[in-house]
Design a protein around this motif. Structure first.
Motif, PDB file in Angstrom:
ATOM      1  N   GLY A 139     -25.911  53.408  32.662  1.00  0.00           N
ATOM      2  CA  GLY A 139     -26.347  54.352  33.453  1.00  0.00           C
ATOM      3  C   GLY A 139     -24.970  55.204  34.045  1.00  0.00           C
ATOM      4  O   GLY A 139     -24.160  54.686  34.524  1.00  0.00           O
ATOM      5  N   VAL A 140     -25.424  56.587  33.903  1.00  0.00           N
ATOM      6  CA  VAL A 140     -24.265  57.542  34.481  1.00  0.00           C
ATOM      7  C   VAL A 140     -23.996  57.328  35.806  1.00  0.00           C
ATOM      8  O   VAL A 140     -23.187  57.288  36.410  1.00  0.00           O
ATOM      9  CB  VAL A 140     -24.585  58.887  33.918  1.00  0.00           C
ATOM     10  N   ASN A 141     -25.196  56.956  36.641  1.00  0.00           N
ATOM     11  CA  ASN A 141     -25.244  56.777  38.044  1.00  0.00           C
ATOM     12  C   ASN A 141     -24.298  55.506  38.250  1.00  0.00           C
ATOM     13  O   ASN A 141     -23.693  55.269  39.573  1.00  0.00           O
ATOM     14  CB  ASN A 141     -26.461  56.741  38.657  1.00  0.00           C
ATOM     15  N   ASN A 142     -24.159  54.689  37.470  1.00  0.00           N
ATOM     16  CA  ASN A 142     -23.374  53.280  37.801  1.00  0.00           C
ATOM     17  C   ASN A 142     -21.915  53.509  37.173  1.00  0.00           C
ATOM     18  O   ASN A 142     -21.239  52.489  37.095  1.00  0.00           O
ATOM     19  CB  ASN A 142     -24.237  52.276  37.143  1.00  0.00           C
ATOM     20  N   PHE A 143     -21.386  54.728  36.430  1.00  0.00           N
ATOM     21  CA  PHE A 143     -20.337  54.613  35.753  1.00  0.00           C
ATOM     22  C   PHE A 143     -18.968  54.460  36.552  1.00  0.00           C
ATOM     23  O   PHE A 143     -18.286  53.586  36.116  1.00  0.00           O
ATOM     24  CB  PHE A 143     -20.283  55.993  35.065  1.00  0.00           C
ATOM     25  N   ASP A 144     -19.000  55.027  37.677  1.00  0.00           N
ATOM     26  CA  ASP A 144     -17.799  54.926  38.444  1.00  0.00           C
ATOM     27  C   ASP A 144     -17.687  53.405  38.961  1.00  0.00           C
ATOM     28  O   ASP A 144     -16.637  52.922  39.332  1.00  0.00           O
ATOM     29  CB  ASP A 144     -17.914  55.796  39.761  1.00  0.00           C
ATOM     30  N   LYS A 145     -18.969  52.732  39.211  1.00  0.00           N
ATOM     31  CA  LYS A 145     -18.601  51.272  39.910  1.00  0.00           C
ATOM     32  C   LYS A 145     -18.410  50.380  38.669  1.00  0.00           C
ATOM     33  O   LYS A 145     -17.554  49.597  39.152  1.00  0.00           O
ATOM     34  CB  LYS A 145     -20.012  50.902  40.573  1.00  0.00           C
ATOM     35  N   ILE A 146     -18.985  50.558  37.698  1.00  0.00           N
ATOM     36  CA  ILE A 146     -18.461  49.701  36.537  1.00  0.00           C
ATOM     37  C   ILE A 146     -17.056  49.903  36.095  1.00  0.00           C
ATOM     38  O   ILE A 146     -16.411  49.102  35.866  1.00  0.00           O
ATOM     39  CB  ILE A 146     -19.591  50.147  35.275  1.00  0.00           C
ATOM     40  N   SER A 147     -16.545  51.275  36.268  1.00  0.00           N
ATOM     41  CA  SER A 147     -15.083  51.467  35.861  1.00  0.00           C
ATOM     42  C   SER A 147     -14.423  50.658  37.032  1.00  0.00           C
ATOM     43  O   SER A 147     -13.394  50.202  36.517  1.00  0.00           O
ATOM     44  CB  SER A 147     -14.797  52.940  35.976  1.00  0.00           C
ATOM     45  N   MET A 148     -14.632  50.717  38.294  1.00  0.00           N
ATOM     46  CA  MET A 148     -13.962  50.034  39.055  1.00  0.00           C
ATOM     47  C   MET A 148     -14.056  48.545  39.140  1.00  0.00           C
ATOM     48  O   MET A 148     -12.810  47.937  39.168  1.00  0.00           O
ATOM     49  CB  MET A 148     -14.525  50.390  40.619  1.00  0.00           C
ATOM     50  N   LEU A 149     -15.031  47.945  38.702  1.00  0.00           N
ATOM     51  CA  LEU A 149     -15.053  46.422  38.520  1.00  0.00           C
ATOM     52  C   LEU A 149     -14.171  46.031  37.110  1.00  0.00           C
ATOM     53  O   LEU A 149     -13.548  44.941  37.335  1.00  0.00           O
ATOM     54  CB  LEU A 149     -16.555  46.164  38.016  1.00  0.00           C
ATOM     55  N   GLU A 150     -14.255  47.025  36.236  1.00  0.00           N
ATOM     56  CA  GLU A 150     -13.240  46.833  35.232  1.00  0.00           C
ATOM     57  C   GLU A 150     -11.896  46.758  35.427  1.00  0.00           C
ATOM     58  O   GLU A 150     -11.027  45.986  34.974  1.00  0.00           O
ATOM     59  CB  GLU A 150     -13.503  47.767  34.119  1.00  0.00           C
ATOM     60  N   GLU A 151     -11.487  47.761  36.332  1.00  0.00           N
ATOM     61  CA  GLU A 151     -10.240  48.024  36.810  1.00  0.00           C
ATOM     62  C   GLU A 151      -9.731  46.704  37.509  1.00  0.00           C
ATOM     63  O   GLU A 151      -8.536  46.481  37.599  1.00  0.00           O
ATOM     64  CB  GLU A 151     -10.073  49.172  37.668  1.00  0.00           C
ATOM     65  N   HIS A 152     -10.801  46.340  38.472  1.00  0.00           N
ATOM     66  CA  HIS A 152     -10.486  44.914  39.205  1.00  0.00           C
ATOM     67  C   HIS A 152      -9.877  43.955  38.090  1.00  0.00           C
ATOM     68  O   HIS A 152      -8.997  43.092  38.317  1.00  0.00           O
ATOM     69  CB  HIS A 152     -11.606  44.588  39.931  1.00  0.00           C
ATOM     70  N   TYR A 153     -10.573  43.817  37.076  1.00  0.00           N
ATOM     71  CA  TYR A 153     -10.274  42.733  35.858  1.00  0.00           C
ATOM     72  C   TYR A 153      -8.826  42.979  35.439  1.00  0.00           C
ATOM     73  O   TYR A 153      -7.921  42.157  35.341  1.00  0.00           O
ATOM     74  CB  TYR A 153     -11.394  42.614  34.731  1.00  0.00           C
ATOM     75  N   ASN A 154      -8.768  44.182  34.812  1.00  0.00           N
ATOM     76  CA  ASN A 154      -7.522  44.707  34.424  1.00  0.00           C
ATOM     77  C   ASN A 154      -6.338  44.386  35.268  1.00  0.00           C
ATOM     78  O   ASN A 154      -5.268  43.800  34.931  1.00  0.00           O
ATOM     79  CB  ASN A 154      -7.465  45.952  33.857  1.00  0.00           C
ATOM     80  N   SER A 155      -6.388  44.898  36.471  1.00  0.00           N
ATOM     81  CA  SER A 155      -5.193  44.695  37.440  1.00  0.00           C
ATOM     82  C   SER A 155      -5.024  42.903  37.660  1.00  0.00           C
ATOM     83  O   SER A 155      -3.992  42.624  37.888  1.00  0.00           O
ATOM     84  CB  SER A 155      -5.500  45.284  38.679  1.00  0.00           C
ATOM     85  N   TYR A 156      -6.148  42.328  37.922  1.00  0.00           N
ATOM     86  CA  TYR A 156      -5.897  41.083  38.215  1.00  0.00           C
ATOM     87  C   TYR A 156      -5.283  40.268  36.884  1.00  0.00           C
ATOM     88  O   TYR A 156      -4.430  39.326  37.327  1.00  0.00           O
ATOM     89  CB  TYR A 156      -7.443  40.049  38.012  1.00  0.00           C
ATOM     90  N   VAL A 157      -5.533  40.404  35.583  1.00  0.00           N
ATOM     91  CA  VAL A 157      -5.016  39.612  34.641  1.00  0.00           C
ATOM     92  C   VAL A 157      -3.519  40.253  34.310  1.00  0.00           C
ATOM     93  O   VAL A 157      -2.603  39.565  33.729  1.00  0.00           O
ATOM     94  CB  VAL A 157      -6.054  39.741  33.322  1.00  0.00           C
ATOM     95  N   ARG A 158      -3.430  41.473  34.623  1.00  0.00           N
ATOM     96  CA  ARG A 158      -1.853  42.023  34.704  1.00  0.00           C
ATOM     97  C   ARG A 158      -1.213  41.384  35.736  1.00  0.00           C
ATOM     98  O   ARG A 158      -0.090  41.024  35.605  1.00  0.00           O
ATOM     99  CB  ARG A 158      -1.949  43.348  34.866  1.00  0.00           C
TER     100      ARG A 158
END
Length: 207
Positions: free
Chosen positions: A110-129
């Motif tokens: 959903g477009v209304n959740n796009f920013d939140k999903i992007s943030m959750l993905e960024e949490h993952y990416n920064s964690y594994v980095r």
């Protein structure tokens, strides 16, 4: 003003000619663009309740080798990277396949959740980095045991960082651990990894 007119006319003429060529070539370009725009428009109107989404959160391990190091120069970078991982370990995070487009993400979540999903993905990416950078610093001070544990956690989480797998392969090779080298190669073959061929080539050097 008059000096710029010939250039303006030339640009307009060029655009018209290009459109005519594309139309005559009938290569499906216009149809593809129209289909994309239609799908993007629909995606931008897709609304979903976040609480009803089927989201599989990444679960970091609670057995990482956190330690209290002496405050001396040799441990400065290890302490810094370890603190970074500690700060991020309790964040909610998700891993999204790298081949998904923004349009597909909006359709799924959903477009209304796009920013939140992007943030959750960024949490993952920064964690594994952060895991990789911590492991690299552990390797630099020759703490191979802890380095390996951190890298294995990054592998478990399928980090999209080829150097994670290459460094772990290097450690296995030094330990003459061919069994784990083969297992690591099989893991790399199956996961979503941008530089997969590079990682496989480096692993093969140790086999």
């Amino acid at each position: 003003m008059f000096k710029t007119m010939p250039m303006f006319i030339g640009v307009v003429t060029f655009v018209i000619v290009i459109k005519i060529i594309l139309k005559k070539s009938d290569n499906g370009y216009d149809k593809a663009v129209d289909e994309f725009m239609e799908r993007e428009l629909e995606a931008n109107n897709t609304l979903k309740d976040f609480d009803t989404l089927d989201i599989k959160y990444v679960k970091p391990s609670n057995t990482l080798p956190f330690k209290d190091y002496e405050d001396i120069p040799i441990y400065k970078n290890v302490i810094k990277k370890q603190k970074l991982v500690k700060r991020k370990i309790d964040l909610k995070m998700i891993k999204i396949p790298s081949n998904l487009t923004n349009t597909e993400l909006k359709e799924m979540y959903g477009v209304n959740n796009f920013d939140k999903i992007s943030m959750l993905e960024e949490h993952y990416n920064s964690y594994v980095r952060g895991l990789f950078e911590w492991a690299q610093e552990l390797y630099n001070i020759n703490n191979i045991y802890d380095c390996k544990k951190v890298l294995q956690e990054a592998v478990r989480l399928e980090a999209n960082i080829s150097q994670v797998y290459i460094l772990l392969a290097k450690i296995y090779a030094k330990e003459n651990d061919k069994s784990n080298l083969l297992q690591l190669k099989n893991i790399v073959k199956e996961i979503d990894l941008s530089l997969k061929e590079k990682a496989l080539q480096e692993i093969d050097k140790y086999l």
